[in-house]
Design a protein around this motif. Sequence first.
Motif, mmCIF file in Angstrom:
data_model
loop_
_atom_site.group_PDB
_atom_site.id
_atom_site.type_symbol
_atom_site.label_atom_id
_atom_site.label_comp_id
_atom_site.label_asym_id
_atom_site.label_seq_id
_atom_site.Cartn_x
_atom_site.Cartn_y
_atom_site.Cartn_z
ATOM 1 N N TRP A 7 -22.088 45.075 -27.446
ATOM 2 C CA TRP A 7 -23.396 45.163 -26.776
ATOM 3 C C TRP A 7 -23.980 46.547 -27.039
ATOM 4 O O TRP A 7 -23.320 47.540 -26.882
ATOM 5 C CB TRP A 7 -23.219 44.948 -25.267
ATOM 6 C CG TRP A 7 -22.925 43.526 -24.935
ATOM 7 C CD1 TRP A 7 -21.729 42.904 -24.983
ATOM 8 C CD2 TRP A 7 -23.874 42.548 -24.524
ATOM 9 N NE1 TRP A 7 -21.877 41.598 -24.630
ATOM 10 C CE2 TRP A 7 -23.165 41.338 -24.340
ATOM 11 C CE3 TRP A 7 -25.255 42.559 -24.305
ATOM 12 C CZ2 TRP A 7 -23.777 40.183 -23.951
ATOM 13 C CZ3 TRP A 7 -25.858 41.404 -23.907
ATOM 14 C CH2 TRP A 7 -25.130 40.220 -23.735
ATOM 15 N N LEU A 11 -33.902 48.889 -26.468
ATOM 16 C CA LEU A 11 -34.904 47.916 -26.076
ATOM 17 C C LEU A 11 -36.289 48.341 -26.553
ATOM 18 O O LEU A 11 -37.284 48.179 -25.860
ATOM 19 C CB LEU A 11 -34.905 47.762 -24.538
ATOM 20 C CG LEU A 11 -33.537 47.445 -23.939
ATOM 21 C CD1 LEU A 11 -33.653 47.357 -22.423
ATOM 22 C CD2 LEU A 11 -33.000 46.156 -24.506
ATOM 23 N N SER A 46 -31.374 40.213 -25.416
ATOM 24 C CA SER A 46 -30.938 39.301 -24.358
ATOM 25 C C SER A 46 -31.849 39.303 -23.140
ATOM 26 O O SER A 46 -31.842 38.358 -22.350
ATOM 27 C CB SER A 46 -29.514 39.653 -23.925
ATOM 28 O OG SER A 46 -29.462 40.964 -23.373
ATOM 29 N N THR A 47 -32.669 40.349 -22.973
ATOM 30 C CA THR A 47 -33.520 40.466 -21.793
ATOM 31 C C THR A 47 -34.818 39.678 -21.904
ATOM 32 O O THR A 47 -35.580 39.606 -20.938
ATOM 33 C CB THR A 47 -33.862 41.944 -21.533
ATOM 34 O OG1 THR A 47 -34.502 42.487 -22.696
ATOM 35 C CG2 THR A 47 -32.602 42.742 -21.224
ATOM 36 N N VAL A 48 -35.103 39.090 -23.071
ATOM 37 C CA VAL A 48 -36.387 38.406 -23.252
ATOM 38 C C VAL A 48 -36.199 36.931 -23.623
ATOM 39 O O VAL A 48 -37.117 36.302 -24.155
ATOM 40 C CB VAL A 48 -37.246 39.119 -24.319
ATOM 41 C CG1 VAL A 48 -37.584 40.540 -23.884
ATOM 42 C CG2 VAL A 48 -36.551 39.124 -25.690
ATOM 43 N N LYS A 51 -36.283 31.213 -20.158
ATOM 44 C CA LYS A 51 -35.391 30.559 -19.197
ATOM 45 C C LYS A 51 -35.863 29.164 -18.805
ATOM 46 O O LYS A 51 -35.091 28.393 -18.233
ATOM 47 C CB LYS A 51 -35.261 31.422 -17.936
ATOM 48 C CG LYS A 51 -34.756 32.834 -18.201
ATOM 49 C CD LYS A 51 -33.381 32.840 -18.849
ATOM 50 C CE LYS A 51 -32.866 34.268 -19.004
ATOM 51 N NZ LYS A 51 -31.561 34.311 -19.720
ATOM 52 N N ASP A 194 -30.288 43.882 -28.561
ATOM 53 C CA ASP A 194 -29.211 44.559 -27.845
ATOM 54 C C ASP A 194 -27.889 43.806 -27.973
ATOM 55 O O ASP A 194 -26.896 44.198 -27.380
ATOM 56 C CB ASP A 194 -29.565 44.751 -26.371
ATOM 57 C CG ASP A 194 -29.793 43.440 -25.623
ATOM 58 O OD1 ASP A 194 -29.590 42.355 -26.229
ATOM 59 O OD2 ASP A 194 -30.180 43.482 -24.447
#
Length: 234
Positions: A7, A11, A46-48, A51, A194
Amino acid sequence: MRRIGAWLFALMSGMLLSACGGEDSGGASATSNAQLQGTNKGFALSTVIWKQFPIGVCWDLSNADFALYATQRSWSQQAVEASWEAHSGVVFTGWQQCTNAPNYYGIRISLEDSAANGPHTQGLGTQLNNVVGGMVFNFTFRNWSPSCVGREEYCIRNIAAHEFGHALGFAHEQNRPDTPSTTCKEPAQGTYGDTMIGAWDLASIMNYCNPQWNGNGQLSATDIVMAQMFYGVR
């Protein structure tokens, strides 16, 4: 192949440009040289990751252009269906003209044929949610990449498959820290990820060093693993 790599913590956001030949089109870079030197490189951000499904897709076009480019729009949709949708659980819907709905959930596509800028996205994944100009295609190729004139279907399909990889949250493969400098000379470009998945992949649809431009619109085995890791199986 299926093992998740280290990881990373980068960002950085910016514009992602793709060219009809796998090279930087010469547009403005998303990050300065100083930022690049101090930033770990990644693969998926991974943050975008989206969902909720389905993810909307709409065209920011006039009535006249929406009708004029019906065939080109169809090529784009088919390319996405045959790549990311066919190999993962992601679902796109709509593909009609955009409205001014304030709570629209999805990707807005506009058209531009500028010699300075190729097709691109302004960021990755949910960074594009309801952003006007968040994704930009080229259907005419009179100014940018005129080598696509006469083979528009090939170029449009490859562009759509590549840019929707960015729309799903996937950065350029050559942005990874393990990119082999002796064999891949393409510079890092655009938003960084990331998370690395698998080994560095020359055949990735997201890799400018791929000898097949944008992978000829086909996902590599690692691309499929990545898509299924974040979006499940179909």
